[in-house]
Design an enzyme around this catalytic site. Structure first.
Site, PDB file in Angstrom:
ATOM      1  N   TYR A   1      30.713  50.948  28.225  1.00 12.61           N
ATOM      2  CA  TYR A   1      31.764  51.956  27.792  1.00 12.61           C
ATOM      3  C   TYR A   1      32.286  51.385  26.530  1.00 12.61           C
ATOM      4  CZ  TYR A   1      31.568  54.993  32.126  1.00 12.61           C
ATOM      5  OH  TYR A   1      31.302  55.799  33.120  1.00 12.61           O
ATOM      6  N   GLN A   2      31.761  50.678  26.010  1.00 11.91           N
ATOM      7  CA  GLN A   2      31.885  50.362  24.585  1.00 11.91           C
ATOM      8  C   GLN A   2      33.211  49.494  24.314  1.00 11.91           C
ATOM      9  OE1 GLN A   2      30.623  54.868  24.078  1.00 11.91           O
ATOM     10  NE2 GLN A   2      30.448  54.087  22.321  1.00 11.91           N
TER      11      GLN A   2
ATOM     12  N   ASP B   1      41.438  56.873  31.332  1.00 15.09           N
ATOM     13  CA  ASP B   1      41.930  55.917  32.159  1.00 15.09           C
ATOM     14  C   ASP B   1      43.273  54.861  31.599  1.00 15.09           C
ATOM     15  OD1 ASP B   1      39.451  56.569  32.295  1.00 15.09           O
ATOM     16  OD2 ASP B   1      38.617  54.777  32.964  1.00 15.09           O
TER      17      ASP B   1
ATOM     18  N   GLU C   1      34.096  65.637  36.230  1.00 12.93           N
ATOM     19  CA  GLU C   1      33.261  65.782  35.119  1.00 12.93           C
ATOM     20  C   GLU C   1      31.737  66.476  35.747  1.00 12.93           C
ATOM     21  OE1 GLU C   1      32.364  61.736  33.466  1.00 12.93           O
ATOM     22  OE2 GLU C   1      34.496  62.044  32.310  1.00 12.93           O
TER      23      GLU C   1
ATOM     24  N   GLN D   1      35.643  63.755  41.319  1.00 15.89           N
ATOM     25  CA  GLN D   1      36.876  63.020  41.539  1.00 15.89           C
ATOM     26  C   GLN D   1      37.937  63.928  41.688  1.00 15.89           C
ATOM     27  OE1 GLN D   1      35.688  61.864  37.444  1.00 15.89           O
ATOM     28  NE2 GLN D   1      37.830  60.974  37.313  1.00 15.89           N
TER      29      GLN D   1
END
Ligand code: BGC
Length: 999
Positions: free
Chosen positions: A552-553, A559, A700, A816
């Site tokens: 995730y870089q 978040d 998502e 989610q």
């Protein structure tokens, strides 16, 4: 012997933590010489544990002196002694002293000094460890010296712990007598003839092991690791399939760097990694990510050419022992390895990423081996790094110095200079030969060592890292720090690090009494949330995987604001501010993204690194069935990120009252977000409303939807905030508004446009009969199927469920919470019936495809008083990393690493959910709903410049206000309002139905 649980350890100072005997001896010797008294080292031995007066008496050996002369002699000796003490430093700490104090504290025990010396405080200051102790009883505390129990009793009283619950560590016979007389457990340090009458005896401080004195309280979590003492996670087996996950779980870090929980001799194929913040680099043209820097804590042991190691790939033999421990109180990783054959009986290692000096890691290995064994130790820098997406080091240059090794490099894309340095020191062995081993990207010192007579070889290593974003000359800084750190020694570095952690835990800790496993699980999550956060900087984000790896870089998602910031806002508001400043500093990146997609204002990146430009590639996952890349639109359609940030700023300002932030940064963000929203909305003439068209909400799996309720309601708050701030600045701070108008080209007309969009933004009302909110337009028309039944349609377990062709796309199965997420972001927006109905509808339709999912349902369930269900969801969510059962690379994209949002969410579930804390504009509301087995829940909370400690059960809330609070704190418990002034304590009791019992 008194039995566990013991709650305190009282340390004698001299001979246990430090050795001032030599300084005393020199003082007495000088006095004896001046007075013509017979005295030598043997006579000095007899003075151990005696007070100064008693020692002088012994020295005089029956010679009569009048009281004034006696007093003058004592003062003289003390003068000589104190003079020599001026030179004391942390280097005078005895080996193992700090580790022992810290071990006691980690077990939740209180620690005190019980020393007859009147100079105890002075010595502690010189050793730089005063802050570690909860109480100090010294020569001034009591009249009667050891062996009278008075001093230890005084220490116990200062600690507030009954004598029977105290352990004393003593090196003197008189001290052991005193401990026994006080009814405490005595641990003697020294030879049998001196301290053999203690309950336990060890030769040196380094050998004292509290696990032998105390029975550790351990519990296994499911099929996973064991947790102990409320702070420790123990993995006691080795499974090659779990190498990645355990290395992630046992991460040590400090917000600047993260070092994975691998073994010192492992290499890149075992996912060894030290991920460093602020080092973004795009080496493969697709993924910009943080660099994993060379491992400068590499250490490999060999005996006669055979490596003493656990092979990451191999299953461990039944007879070998390997235990890995993560001590979250002090962020230490331990490994205990007991090979079944060979001259090495045990290898006990530990390391930490210093919280005191963020560019530093320290590692110590203790090797218990047959005296005289020859070992080859290879120690240094392994530059063959594990990297997810390309080689980030175009250039790497070794530097060899007598006392340190270093590697200097430049990153591939950006040319950022980085340096790591390494230094080592050896005790308990003699180096017979030494050479440098230099290969492609590897630089080692190879030492041929003979283990000394006591069979204990100690290897201490330090690693330092700096980049050109931290300092001007990374190589110089890294070398300097490595040398300084090596000179200070492991124990001293540990003491400084431990004190820094204590300051953090003081505010962050959430204590659960009555459920040890949950307590440890909770702290494990808080720990990871802390080490992921760049507390030291205001230009860096909290990465969705923290610094646990490059996944995730190293970048921020929503978040950061929605899952992680609540904990910081309510514990260390200054850290929350830093993170929001980061959003301000990256406004230009958000403006660029908006402009690129044809909007005005700030469209924040879905994945945001240092510049705020969008890092999320168009093709994120790969279809496991066809191998084709999947075009997801997380980057250009997940627009709720911008209003989420604005909503968080609104909450931060309300919780802290930080008006300066609004003027300096918050208003600009709010205006640019409103601008973006006004550009994003579609006006539909036929219904006279503004709509959100073609977007992605939190769920998502469903892309390209319209009027997602969550995004609409977050946008509504963001627009209202912008209009309010505009009006507020116009009336109260016109100069600030003028400057912003000039800078941003703002006009009153634009403010009126926001107000218009706000007024006519479409409203999605709950259905009057069912109370249901439709997640997005058309959602209820989709196939209604459970996630379990839907799963049956998978052709491959790693298939992606979402857009465009995943199995969930045409169904109501969500990844989610989406509608339910709104009840957390805006808890006052809907009534209980709506919250309950939607919770009941959406939970069974949620697949929990994200670690963010269960904690949010848990929070809502806890607030609804559905405590058992909340607890189940909470524990499942809080153990995703601990049980290490998630697949690190579904669909071939590595997204392993710590789930930082889930970690931050555990704080929210515990405090805001089970604790029932609501921070309202002018008061706190607390309605606890503790799960069965949780006797009490204790935490602290910062609110508008005040600090309060909350101690709650299901029938009582006790609030203690910090003495330095600038104002009263108002508290509402089940409708009863009380105010607590600075330094005061107030308790409200009620029955389980919430009826007030007493006040
Ligand atoms: C979740 C997102 C989250 C991201 C990073 C995804 O799986 O769906 O909500 O922001 O992971 O944690």
């Amino acid at each position: 012997m008194p039995s566990a649980p013991c709650r305190a350890v009282i340390f004698d100072l001299d001979g246990v933590l430090t050795e001032t005997a030599e300084y005393h001896y020199l003082g007495w010797q000088r006095l004896a010489d001046e007075e013509g008294l017979a005295f030598d080292r043997q006579a000095n031995e007899a003075l151990r544990g005696l007070s100064r007066g008693e020692s002088l008496q012994a020295l005089l050996g029956g010679r009569e002196v009048d009281p004034d002369t006696f007093a003058a002699m004592m003062a003289r000796k003390n003068g000589y002694y104190v003079d020599s003490l001026q030179d004391m430093s942390p280097a005078d700490l005895l080996p193992g002293a700090i580790s022992l104090v810290i071990d006691a504290k980690r077990r939740g025990m209180r620690v005190a000094i019980g020393s007859s010396s009147k100079n105890a405080r002075f010595v502690l200051d010189k050793l730089q460890i005063t802050g570690l102790f909860d109480a100090i009883a010294d020569g001034d505390s009591v009249e009667r010296a050891k062996p009278a129990p008075d001093l230890f009793l005084a220490a116990a009283e200062l600690l507030g712990v009954p004598p029977a619950d105290c352990i004393v560590i003593e090196d003197a016979a008189a001290g052991v007598d005193a401990a026994l007389a006080a009814g405490m457990i005595a641990v003697g340090v020294g030879p049998q003839e001196r301290v053999g009458h203690a309950h336990h005896r060890c030769n040196t401080t380094r050998d004292v092991d509290l696990t032998v004195v105390l029975q550790p309280v351990e519990e296994r979590v499911g099929q996973g690791p064991t947790v102990a003492d409320g702070w420790v996670v123990i993995d006691d087996h080795h499974d090659p399939d779990q190498v990645v996950n355990v290395a992630t779980s046992h991460l040590t870090g400090n917000g600047y760097l993260g070092y994975r929980g691998t073994l010192p001799e492992w290499r890149s194929d075992a996912t060894v990694g030290c991920t460093v913040s602020d080092t973004w680099d795009n080496a493969d043209g697709k993924w910009a990510e943080l660099c994993n820097v060379p491992n400068a804590l590499y250490c490999r042991l060999e005996h006669l050419g055979e490596a003493i190691t656990v092979d990451a790939e191999a299953v461990l033999s039944d007879r070998d022992l390997l235990e890995r421990r993560l001590d979250v109180r002090y962020g230490r990783q331990h490994r205990i390895f007991g090979p079944s054959t060979g001259p090495v009986a045990r290898l006990v290692g530990e390391r930490f990423a210093s919280m005191d000096q963020r560019h530093l890691l320290a590692q110590r290995q203790r090797i218990f081996a047959t005296p005289g064994t020859r070992l080859t130790v290879t120690t240094g820098i392994d530059g063959q790094v594990w990297s997810l997406n390309g080689d980030h080091f175009a250039f790497m240059e070794p530097h060899i110095h007598e006392d340190a090794l270093a590697m200097r490099m430049n990153t591939t894309e950006r040319g950022l200079p980085i340096a790591v340095a390494h230094a080592v020191s050896i005790q308990g062995g003699t180096v017979q030969a030494e050479r440098i081993d230099q290969k492609e990207r590897e630089l080692y010192r190879v030492l041929d060592i003979e283990v000394g007579g006591d069979g204990l070889l100690v290897i201490e290593q330090v690693m330092t890292v700096h980049s050109g974003n931290d300092v001007d000359y990374p190589l110089v800084s890294s070398l300097e720090l490595a040398r300084e750190a090596a000179a200070a020694g492991y124990e001293v570095l540990l003491a400084r690090h431990a004190l820094a952690w204590e300051a953090l835990w003081k505010r962050i800790d959430v204590r659960v009494t009555g459920d040890l496993a949950t307590q440890t699980v909770l702290r494990y999550n808080l720990y990871h949330a802390v080490i992921a956060t760049p507390m030291h900087a205001d230009h860096l984000p909290i990465g969705a995987r923290g610094l646990s790896c490059q996944a995730y870089q190293g970048a921020a998602f929503w978040d950061q604001e929605v899952f992680n910031l609540p904990m910081w806002v309510h514990t260390f508001p200054e850290v929350a501010r830093n993170v929001l400043v980061y959003r301000h500093k990256t406004l230009d990146g958000a403006r660029r993204k908006a402009a690129r997609l044809g909007y005005a204002g700030a469209y924040y990146a879905w994945i945001s690194g240092d510049t705020g430009d969008e890092l999320c590639p168009d093709f994120f996952f790969r279809d496991v069935l066809t191998g084709r890349p999947i075009r997801n639109h997380f980057n250009d359609w997940q627009m709720h990120i911008s209003p989420d940030i604005a909503v968080t700023i609104d909450g931060y300002v309300r919780a802290t009252g930080d008006a300066a932030f609004v003027a300096e940064r918050g208003a600009e963000i709010a205006f640019e977000v409103a601008r973006f929203l006004a550009a994003f909305v579609h006006y539909r003439v036929h219904d006279g409303h503004y709509h959100l068209v073609r977007l992605l909400g939190p769920d998502e799996y469903h892309e390209n939807v319209d009027d997602n309720v969550f995004s609409l309601e977050q946008s509504r708050v963001a627009l209202a905030e912008a209009v309010q701030l505009y009006d507020l600045l116009r009336s109260d701070h016109p100069e600030v508004l003028r400057a912003l108008e000039e800078q941003l080209g703002l006009t009153d007309a634009e403010r009126d446009l926001w107000a218009d969009v706000l007024a006519r933004l479409v409203e999605v009302e709950p259905d009057p009969h069912t109370h249901l909110l439709e997640q997005f337009r058309g959602y209820f028309a989709l196939e209604d199927i459970s996630p379990e039944d839907l799963r049956e349609r998978l052709q491959h377990p790693d298939e992606y469920w979402g857009w465009p062709n995943g199995i969930a796309v045409h169904t109501q199965v969500t990844k989610q919470p989406d509608v339910v997420q709104l009840f957390i972001s805006q808890p006052e927006l809907y009534d209980r019936a709506t919250i309950e109905a939607n919770y009941d509808y959406y939970l069974p339709r949620t697949q929990h495809g994200s670690s963010l999912s269960r904690p949010m349902y848990a929070l809502v369930a806890a607030r609804l008083g559905r405590v058992a269900e909340a607890e189940r969801l909470f524990l499942r969510g809080a153990t995703v990393d601990l049980l290490a059962d998630s697949h690190p690379a579904p669909g071939g994209t590595f997204i392993g690493g710590i789930h930082i949002a889930a970690c931050g969410a555990t704080w929210q579930v515990a405090v805001l959910g089970f604790g029932g804390l609501h921070v309202r504009d002018d008061h706190l509301e607390i309605h606890p709903h503790l799960p069965e087995g949780w006797e009490r829940l204790q935490y602290g909370v910062a609110v508008r410049g005040c600090w309060v400690d909350v101690d709650a059960s299901n029938t009582e809330v006790v609030l203690t206000a910090d003495p330095d609070n600038p104002a009263e704190v108002a508290l509402d418990v089940h409708g009863q309002r009380v105010a607590v002034a600075a330094g005061e304590r107030c308790s409200v009791s009620f029955d389980l139905g919430g009826e007030l019992v007493t006040n």
